[in-house]
Design a protein around this motif. Structure first.
Motif, PDB file in Angstrom:
ATOM      1  N   LYS A   6       0.834  -1.209   0.000  1.00  0.00           N
ATOM      2  CA  LYS A   6       0.000   0.000   0.000  1.00  0.00           C
ATOM      3  C   LYS A   6       0.864   1.253   0.000  1.00  0.00           C
ATOM      4  N   GLN A   7       1.957   1.221   0.759  1.00  0.00           N
ATOM      5  CA  GLN A   7       2.856   2.372   0.789  1.00  0.00           C
ATOM      6  C   GLN A   7       3.500   2.604  -0.576  1.00  0.00           C
ATOM      7  N   CYS A   8       3.858   1.527  -1.259  1.00  0.00           N
ATOM      8  CA  CYS A   8       4.440   1.645  -2.592  1.00  0.00           C
ATOM      9  C   CYS A   8       3.438   2.292  -3.549  1.00  0.00           C
ATOM     10  N   GLU A   9       2.186   1.865  -3.470  1.00  0.00           N
ATOM     11  CA  GLU A   9       1.140   2.475  -4.296  1.00  0.00           C
ATOM     12  C   GLU A   9       0.985   3.958  -3.961  1.00  0.00           C
ATOM     13  N   ARG A  10       0.992   4.269  -2.672  1.00  0.00           N
ATOM     14  CA  ARG A  10       0.816   5.664  -2.246  1.00  0.00           C
ATOM     15  C   ARG A  10       2.008   6.516  -2.666  1.00  0.00           C
ATOM     16  N   LEU A  11       3.186   5.966  -2.591  1.00  0.00           N
ATOM     17  CA  LEU A  11       4.387   6.692  -2.967  1.00  0.00           C
ATOM     18  C   LEU A  11       4.339   7.143  -4.423  1.00  0.00           C
ATOM     19  N   ALA A  12       3.676   6.361  -5.254  1.00  0.00           N
ATOM     20  CA  ALA A  12       3.543   6.726  -6.673  1.00  0.00           C
ATOM     21  C   ALA A  12       2.819   8.062  -6.841  1.00  0.00           C
ATOM     22  N   HIS A  13       1.973   8.415  -5.885  1.00  0.00           N
ATOM     23  CA  HIS A  13       1.251   9.695  -5.947  1.00  0.00           C
ATOM     24  C   HIS A  13       2.189  10.896  -5.795  1.00  0.00           C
ATOM     25  N   PHE A  14       3.379  10.648  -5.292  1.00  0.00           N
ATOM     26  CA  PHE A  14       4.307  11.737  -5.022  1.00  0.00           C
ATOM     27  C   PHE A  14       5.479  11.787  -6.001  1.00  0.00           C
TER      28      PHE A  14
END
Length: 83
Positions: free
Chosen positions: A54-62
């Protein structure tokens, strides 16, 4: 998130917004409970992997390309940047 470490953080300021649906956010400063959460994340491989995914997916937003485009649109709407 960048270093692929599970995040356990107090839900103040922009932490919840930054993490989105990733990481573990706590809202009460019950440090015994926080320690239990950290131990659970460390001991529970499937949970840790889920958090990291989930963190990897969220990191893509940045990513720079994404944030630059969003920031440029805001500046253009404010008339600061000609788009």
């Amino acid at each position: 998130m960048h270093y692929n470490i599970p995040i356990v953080a107090y839900g103040a300021a922009v932490i919840p917004e930054t993490l989105g649906e990733s990481g573990v956010v706590f809202h009460e400063k019950d440090y015994g409970r926080v320690a239990e959460m950290i131990l659970e994340v460390l001991a529970n491989d499937p949970l840790r992997e889920q958090i990291l995914n989930k963190q990897c997916e969220r990191l893509a937003h940045f990513q720079v390309s994404r944030t630059y485009a969003s920031f440029s649109r805001v500046l253009a709407k404010l008339g600061i940047l000609k788009g």
